[in-house]
Scaffold this motif. Sequence first.
Motif, PDB file in Angstrom:
ATOM      1  N   LEU A   1       0.842  -1.208  -0.056  1.00 24.19           N
ATOM      2  CA  LEU A   1       0.041   0.166   0.065  1.00 24.19           C
ATOM      3  C   LEU A   1       0.779   1.304  -0.068  1.00 24.19           C
ATOM      4  O   LEU A   1       0.566   2.218  -0.866  1.00 24.19           O
ATOM      5  CB  LEU A   1      -0.871  -0.129   1.112  1.00 24.19           C
TER       6      LEU A   1
ATOM      7  N   THR B   1       2.558   1.411  -3.437  1.00 24.30           N
ATOM      8  CA  THR B   1       1.358   2.120  -4.438  1.00 24.30           C
ATOM      9  C   THR B   1       1.173   3.457  -4.284  1.00 24.30           C
ATOM     10  O   THR B   1       1.098   4.410  -5.371  1.00 24.30           O
ATOM     11  CB  THR B   1       0.282   1.169  -4.270  1.00 24.30           C
TER      12      THR B   1
ATOM     13  N   ASN C   1      -2.807   3.980  -8.984  1.00 28.42           N
ATOM     14  CA  ASN C   1      -3.656   3.544  -7.751  1.00 28.42           C
ATOM     15  C   ASN C   1      -4.450   2.328  -8.010  1.00 28.42           C
ATOM     16  O   ASN C   1      -4.776   1.361  -7.203  1.00 28.42           O
ATOM     17  CB  ASN C   1      -4.317   4.421  -6.739  1.00 28.42           C
TER      18      ASN C   1
ATOM     19  N   LEU D   1      -3.817  -0.967  -6.060  1.00 28.11           N
ATOM     20  CA  LEU D   1      -4.376  -1.063  -4.740  1.00 28.11           C
ATOM     21  C   LEU D   1      -5.000  -2.355  -4.516  1.00 28.11           C
ATOM     22  O   LEU D   1      -4.970  -2.755  -3.192  1.00 28.11           O
ATOM     23  CB  LEU D   1      -5.345   0.096  -4.842  1.00 28.11           C
TER      24      LEU D   1
ATOM     25  N   GLY E   1      -2.469  -4.482  -2.817  1.00 25.26           N
ATOM     26  CA  GLY E   1      -2.330  -4.111  -1.348  1.00 25.26           C
ATOM     27  C   GLY E   1      -3.400  -4.858  -0.512  1.00 25.26           C
ATOM     28  O   GLY E   1      -3.090  -5.379   0.574  1.00 25.26           O
ATOM     29  N   LEU E   2      -4.488  -4.549  -0.974  1.00 26.45           N
ATOM     30  CA  LEU E   2      -5.639  -5.127  -0.003  1.00 26.45           C
ATOM     31  C   LEU E   2      -5.662  -6.340  -0.176  1.00 26.45           C
ATOM     32  O   LEU E   2      -6.021  -6.939   1.269  1.00 26.45           O
ATOM     33  CB  LEU E   2      -6.930  -4.429  -0.755  1.00 26.45           C
TER      34      LEU E   2
END
Length: 401
Positions: A35, A38, A275, A279, A282-283
């Motif tokens: 995250l 990113t 993003n 993203l 990352g999540l």
Amino acid sequence: MDPRDLWAEALAGVLARPVRSALTTLGTVLGITTLVITIGVAATAGNQIVGRFDALTATSVTVKVPAPAPGSEDSGPLVPWSGTEAVGRLAGVESVAALGDSPATNSVRVRSNDVNAPGDTSGQTLAVLAASEGVPAGVRGRMTAGRFFDAGNVARHDQVAVLGDQAAKLLGISRVEDSPAVFFKGQSYTVIGVLGGMKREQRLSTAVLLPSTTAGDRLGLRNVTHVLINTALGAAQQVARQAPIALAPGHQDSLNVSAPADLSKARDNVESDVNGLFLVLGLVSLVVGAIGIANVTLVTVMERVGEIGLRRALGASRRQVAGQFLLESTTIGLLGGVVGAALGIAVVVAVAVTKEWTPVLDLTLAFGAPLAGALVGLIAGLYPSLRAARMEPVDALRAPS
């Protein structure tokens, strides 16, 4: 139980199995690192849009002036040649120039001598334009020979001309010290300079430029057709709105203005694209980390059933038991967030240094990442801690150790 004792017990529980805790923290570390990378790389790359955007395009404004309607010549030109002075006084304007052309002068037979000999090839079909004194700066060019005409030449209606570098080459003119002349439409014009290196309006490289007064007298080029404006970086949008008013007060809607796109929107679009691309990754990493914390915390609860029963028998409440395990999982998430934020920031700085960019780091992100890790740990430890709190002391003490 005193909060300090609760914290000491939770920390002891985390450190009792350091390898397991480290592996559990790894999922959160990867999620937070992803995250931070990113968001940091997206902000850094978006910031470079302004710097790497074509500076010429980003600072060039062109105003096109329509031809006067039939019968309106007596009311005066829509944009006078002196109108560039008003534009030059606008904030953010670095240079301004005006040009005037017409279909009748876009293809003129120009000769470098006035002798019509058999087989003579000195004549070339070139465009002839009227120009203001600021054209070299307006087209971001330079004089490769001689000079450009000045206000004195304009005021005296001098029959002088400046050639584009390609036009000069076609006509065989490379020096202006001997005052060479060009001939077209029965008139002669002394060449006083050669203009080259143009980054705007490259068509002028094959053109003949005359003072606006001379072009008006000899060729009828009395009207401005294009106004070239160069602005400071970031001022193009404002100048594009103000220039028509300065050029033609009350008739600004008749002018056609070409301005570059807003750079802030381009930067925001880049950040949004980057993003959106990373993203999700990352999540997903955070979810995997949360599942890992929940799984390990649940296993820890099952391994420490006897300890839980003993604590309950000695007077610990359900809330205190739940709080101990919840604090352990939150601590693991917090440690993962701290390590992940540090690694992410290091990667962002490394990428920026490698690309020779200026790293853009948000302090909110740096301090928020550990909190996000702690939140992940808190959420992941809810079920295991509630399960530990529901154990009855008698059942827990009877359970096999």
